[in-house]
Design a protein around this motif. Structure first.
Motif, PDB file in Angstrom:
ATOM      1  N   GLY A 199       0.829  -1.198   0.000  1.00 14.99           N
ATOM      2  CA  GLY A 199       0.000   0.000   0.000  1.00 14.99           C
ATOM      3  C   GLY A 199       0.865   1.250   0.000  1.00 14.99           C
ATOM      4  N   LYS A 200       0.480   2.204   0.839  1.00 12.06           N
ATOM      5  CA  LYS A 200       1.250   3.442   0.977  1.00 12.06           C
ATOM      6  C   LYS A 200       1.198   3.858   2.435  1.00 12.06           C
ATOM      7  CE  LYS A 200       1.457   8.222  -0.726  1.00 12.06           C
ATOM      8  NZ  LYS A 200       0.791   9.246  -1.585  1.00 12.06           N
ATOM      9  N   ILE A 211      -2.497   4.287   1.548  1.00 13.12           N
ATOM     10  CA  ILE A 211      -3.296   3.124   1.147  1.00 13.12           C
ATOM     11  C   ILE A 211      -3.044   2.064   2.196  1.00 13.12           C
ATOM     12  CG2 ILE A 211      -3.681   1.345  -0.609  1.00 13.12           C
ATOM     13  CD1 ILE A 211      -2.591   3.320  -2.697  1.00 13.12           C
ATOM     14  N   ASP A 212      -4.039   1.782   2.994  1.00 13.87           N
ATOM     15  CA  ASP A 212      -3.876   0.935   4.185  1.00 13.87           C
ATOM     16  C   ASP A 212      -3.827  -0.545   3.804  1.00 13.87           C
ATOM     17  OD1 ASP A 212      -3.957  -0.358   6.588  1.00 13.87           O
ATOM     18  OD2 ASP A 212      -5.759   0.658   7.335  1.00 13.87           O
ATOM     19  N   GLU A 246       0.589 -10.586   8.658  1.00 14.21           N
ATOM     20  CA  GLU A 246       1.725  -9.844   9.186  1.00 14.21           C
ATOM     21  C   GLU A 246       1.733  -8.427   8.620  1.00 14.21           C
ATOM     22  OE1 GLU A 246       5.132 -12.132   8.073  1.00 14.21           O
ATOM     23  OE2 GLU A 246       4.374 -13.979   9.003  1.00 14.21           O
ATOM     24  N   ALA A 247       1.773  -7.441   9.514  1.00 17.36           N
ATOM     25  CA  ALA A 247       1.862  -6.039   9.103  1.00 17.36           C
ATOM     26  C   ALA A 247       2.560  -5.262  10.218  1.00 17.36           C
ATOM     27  CB  ALA A 247       0.474  -5.475   8.816  1.00 17.36           C
ATOM     28  N   PRO A 248       3.839  -5.499  10.426  1.00 16.37           N
ATOM     29  CA  PRO A 248       4.563  -4.859  11.537  1.00 16.37           C
ATOM     30  C   PRO A 248       4.516  -3.332  11.437  1.00 16.37           C
ATOM     31  CG  PRO A 248       5.863  -6.616  10.541  1.00 16.37           C
ATOM     32  CD  PRO A 248       4.699  -6.378   9.629  1.00 16.37           C
ATOM     33  N   SER A 249       4.196  -2.703  12.542  1.00 15.66           N
ATOM     34  CA  SER A 249       4.091  -1.250  12.539  1.00 15.66           C
ATOM     35  C   SER A 249       4.077  -0.748  13.981  1.00 15.66           C
ATOM     36  CB  SER A 249       2.818  -0.812  11.795  1.00 15.66           C
ATOM     37  OG  SER A 249       2.803   0.584  11.643  1.00 15.66           O
ATOM     38  N   ILE A 254       0.374   3.790   9.854  1.00 15.76           N
ATOM     39  CA  ILE A 254      -0.224   2.829   8.918  1.00 15.76           C
ATOM     40  C   ILE A 254       0.924   2.290   8.065  1.00 15.76           C
ATOM     41  CG2 ILE A 254      -1.697   2.572   6.887  1.00 15.76           C
ATOM     42  CD1 ILE A 254      -3.608   4.582   8.150  1.00 15.76           C
ATOM     43  N   PRO A 255       1.158   0.993   8.105  1.00 17.77           N
ATOM     44  CA  PRO A 255       2.348   0.449   7.438  1.00 17.77           C
ATOM     45  C   PRO A 255       2.233   0.502   5.921  1.00 17.77           C
ATOM     46  CG  PRO A 255       0.982  -1.330   8.218  1.00 17.77           C
ATOM     47  CD  PRO A 255       0.361  -0.071   8.745  1.00 17.77           C
TER      48      PRO A 255
END
Length: 394
Positions: A199-200, A211-212, A246-249, A254-255
């Motif tokens: 995303g962004k 963009i989540d 998985e979305a480490p942040s 917002i990753p």
């Protein structure tokens, strides 16, 4: 010969071997001590062995019973057991708990190995009862879905020349001593997939600037639920499971990316072929809707395990000589995968119940508390011996 009587006489040694392998588990493609122990046990019995590929072992026993088949080629019966363990910390408190930290026999391969060793030993000690030849296949890396052992062993000359290939799997979900050997599909295909979402990244207070990928991943998971409910057959078992997101942040970020991982299972080879197309279709639609970039990677694993009719009919005759009538059942289709399916020989795969008698005491496969009812193991040995007896008489 009385196969069950022979197996019962050997039960103490059978259980001792199983406990040794349980206490010394090794993960896929690293079963070096397991290989060494298998060879040591077999060579003590004067059984010839071959190490054809990495940690695999194939053992050979030749029956000496005379036949009136003239110049006909001796039948060759292949019997296979998987020997690898799982990367799992055992939490049992038995005397033979795993000595290898973070590795455990939590799927019953220790039992499979011991059963096959006992079968080889007894077949060798009573070779005058057999007019066929045995190839005992101790296969590594069944649990390594992406690159499993059967994919390599199936093309070996000692495997390809087997007229039949048989095997079994113990399951704690079923009562002790239950035996199931149906014709047709018995265990699912087991493929895996990943979905990379780009995303962004942006400040969490201003999602409109980005963009989540988390929201995109959720949409993908929800779309899969619709597919399962409205596109997959309601009468043929099938599974699509997302097993990692998985979305480490951090709390206020917002990753930029997210990663989904999962598995697809099917009882129908045609359904299996559809899975990659379904995932790609969802990815294209959601990418268009959300402006994210989505990449699907699909990794074929073992195909559907399908029992061949002729091989099964021999096995069903053998079951009647070994198991009480009420223990021979047709169990539900199993959505677990099994790389025994990769062998191209005519084959038959037995499901053997080894759960505790009291259902509340049963622990599932791949559990850190996995344990089996060891009194059932002798029935696996007796079945293999009796299968050979029935097969040579055909």
């Amino acid at each position: 010969m009385n196969s069950l009587a022979l197996a019962t006489e050997f039960e103490e040694e059978l259980i001792r071997m199983r406990r040794y392998f349980h206490a010394h588990p090794e993960v896929s493609w690293e079963e070096w001590n397991t290989q060494k122990k298998i060879i040591e046990i077999l060579e003590q019995e004067g059984i010839r062995t071959l190490t054809p590929y990495k940690t695999a072992v194939i053992a050979f026993v030749s029956g000496t019973k005379a036949t009136d088949n003239g110049d006909k080629k001796k039948k060759i019966l292949g019997i296979r057991a998987d020997i690898d363990a799982l990367p799992l910390q055992e939490k049992n408190s038995c005397s033979y708990i795993s000595k290898n930290d973070g590795v455990m026999h939590a799927c019953g391969h220790d039992a499979h190995t011991a059963i096959l060793l006992a079968t080889a030993i007894l077949a060798n000690r009573h070779k005058e009862e057999f007019s066929l030849d045995f190839h005992f296949v101790f296969q590594p890396a069944e649990e390594f879905i992406a690159d499993s052992g059967a994919g390599y062993l199936k093309d070996l000359p000692a495997v390809k020349e087997c007229d039949r290939m048989i095997g079994l799997h113990v399951f704690t979900a079923f009562a002790p001593g239950i035996a199931s050997l149906p014709v047709g599909p018995v265990m699912a295909s087991a493929d895996t997939f990943s979905v990379e979402i780009r995303g962004k990244g942006t400040h969490a207070a201003h999602p409109e600037h980005g963009i989540d990928p988390i929201s995109v991943g959720v949409s993908f998971c929800q779309a899969l639920e619709r597919v399962k409910a409205r596109e997959l057959s309601s009468v043929r078992p099938s599974v699509i499971s997302v097993t990692a997101f998985e979305a480490p942040s951090n709390f206020n970020i917002i990753p930029e990316s997210a990663l989904l991982k999962g598995t697809c299972r099917a009882s129908d080879p045609a359904q299996r072929e559809e899975y990659p197309h379904i995932l790609e279709r969802l990815a294209e639609g959601i990418a268009l809707e959300t402006r994210a970039e989505i990449k699907v990677s699909y990794f074929p694993g073992p195909p559907v395990t399908i029992n061949d009719e002729e091989a099964v009919l021999t096995g069903q005759k053998a079951l009647k000589h070994v198991f009480p009538k009420d223990k021979i059942q047709t169990l539900p289709f199993i959505t677990g995968g099994e790389d025994f399916a990769k062998y191209e020989n005519p084959k038959a795969f037995l499901v053997l119940g080894v759960g505790k008698e009291e259902e509340a005491l049963r622990s599932p496969q791949h559990s850190p508390y996995f344990q089996i009812e060891e009194s059932v193991l002798k029935y696996g040995v007796a079945y293999f011996l009796e299968y050979a007896n029935c097969y040579q008489a055909e």
